[in-house]
Design a protein around this motif. Sequence first.
Motif, PDB file in Angstrom:
ATOM      1  N   LEU A   1       0.858  -1.186   0.000  1.00  0.00           N
ATOM      2  CA  LEU A   1       0.000   0.000   0.000  1.00  0.00           C
ATOM      3  C   LEU A   1       0.894   1.237   0.000  1.00  0.00           C
ATOM      4  CD1 LEU A   1      -1.946  -1.592   2.819  1.00  0.00           C
ATOM      5  CD2 LEU A   1      -3.139  -0.887   0.775  1.00  0.00           C
TER       6      LEU A   1
ATOM      7  N   ASP B   1       0.480   5.227   0.218  1.00  0.00           N
ATOM      8  CA  ASP B   1      -0.513   6.250   0.574  1.00  0.00           C
ATOM      9  C   ASP B   1      -1.918   5.653   0.650  1.00  0.00           C
ATOM     10  OD1 ASP B   1       1.430   8.176   0.777  1.00  0.00           O
ATOM     11  OD2 ASP B   1       1.150   8.927  -1.255  1.00  0.00           O
TER      12      ASP B   1
ATOM     13  N   MET C   1      -3.164   3.213  -1.025  1.00  0.00           N
ATOM     14  CA  MET C   1      -3.646   2.662  -2.291  1.00  0.00           C
ATOM     15  C   MET C   1      -2.892   1.369  -2.597  1.00  0.00           C
ATOM     16  SD  MET C   1      -3.749   4.537  -6.013  1.00  0.00           S
ATOM     17  CE  MET C   1      -2.001   4.861  -5.993  1.00  0.00           C
ATOM     18  N   GLU C   2      -3.633   0.291  -2.897  1.00  0.00           N
ATOM     19  CA  GLU C   2      -3.001  -0.984  -3.242  1.00  0.00           C
ATOM     20  C   GLU C   2      -2.304  -0.857  -4.584  1.00  0.00           C
ATOM     21  OE1 GLU C   2      -5.688  -4.278  -3.101  1.00  0.00           O
ATOM     22  OE2 GLU C   2      -6.305  -3.823  -1.043  1.00  0.00           O
ATOM     23  N   VAL C   3      -1.010  -1.166  -4.596  1.00  0.00           N
ATOM     24  CA  VAL C   3      -0.251  -1.047  -5.842  1.00  0.00           C
ATOM     25  C   VAL C   3       0.448  -2.330  -6.249  1.00  0.00           C
ATOM     26  CG1 VAL C   3       0.092   1.448  -5.660  1.00  0.00           C
ATOM     27  CG2 VAL C   3       1.752  -0.088  -4.628  1.00  0.00           C
TER      28      VAL C   3
ATOM     29  N   VAL D   1      -2.515  11.268  -7.489  1.00  0.00           N
ATOM     30  CA  VAL D   1      -3.201  10.966  -6.219  1.00  0.00           C
ATOM     31  C   VAL D   1      -3.066  12.146  -5.262  1.00  0.00           C
ATOM     32  CG1 VAL D   1      -3.160   9.488  -4.165  1.00  0.00           C
ATOM     33  CG2 VAL D   1      -2.990   8.473  -6.445  1.00  0.00           C
TER      34      VAL D   1
ATOM     35  N   THR E   1      -6.167  14.471  -3.445  1.00  0.00           N
ATOM     36  CA  THR E   1      -6.375  14.588  -2.008  1.00  0.00           C
ATOM     37  C   THR E   1      -6.279  16.019  -1.503  1.00  0.00           C
ATOM     38  OG1 THR E   1      -4.040  14.092  -1.576  1.00  0.00           O
ATOM     39  CG2 THR E   1      -5.581  12.239  -1.555  1.00  0.00           C
TER      40      THR E   1
END
Length: 82
Positions: free
Chosen positions: A36, A38, A40-42, A77, A81
């Motif tokens: 992850l 930030d 977010m799954e990468v 991203v 945000t």
Amino acid sequence: SRLIEWCQKNRHKIAFRTCYDKEYSANHPVFYSTVLVDGMEVGHGSGDSKKEAEQHAAFSVAQYMSDEQCATLLDRVDRLTQ
């Protein structure tokens, strides 16, 4: 380690979520890991140990994305945000 260094350099939070498959025997566990960045799954990976699963997950990110592609994605991203 390259992914972790890149995240530290660019001030992004990196985390690994790792679990093991309870269907396998205690003598031969299989671990699954998700990277992850930030939140977010990468990337995803699996292995015979927690360390190996995390390494495979990090490698999956490096294999499919160059440093520039990763930076571009994370910049987008960041803008979302703000």
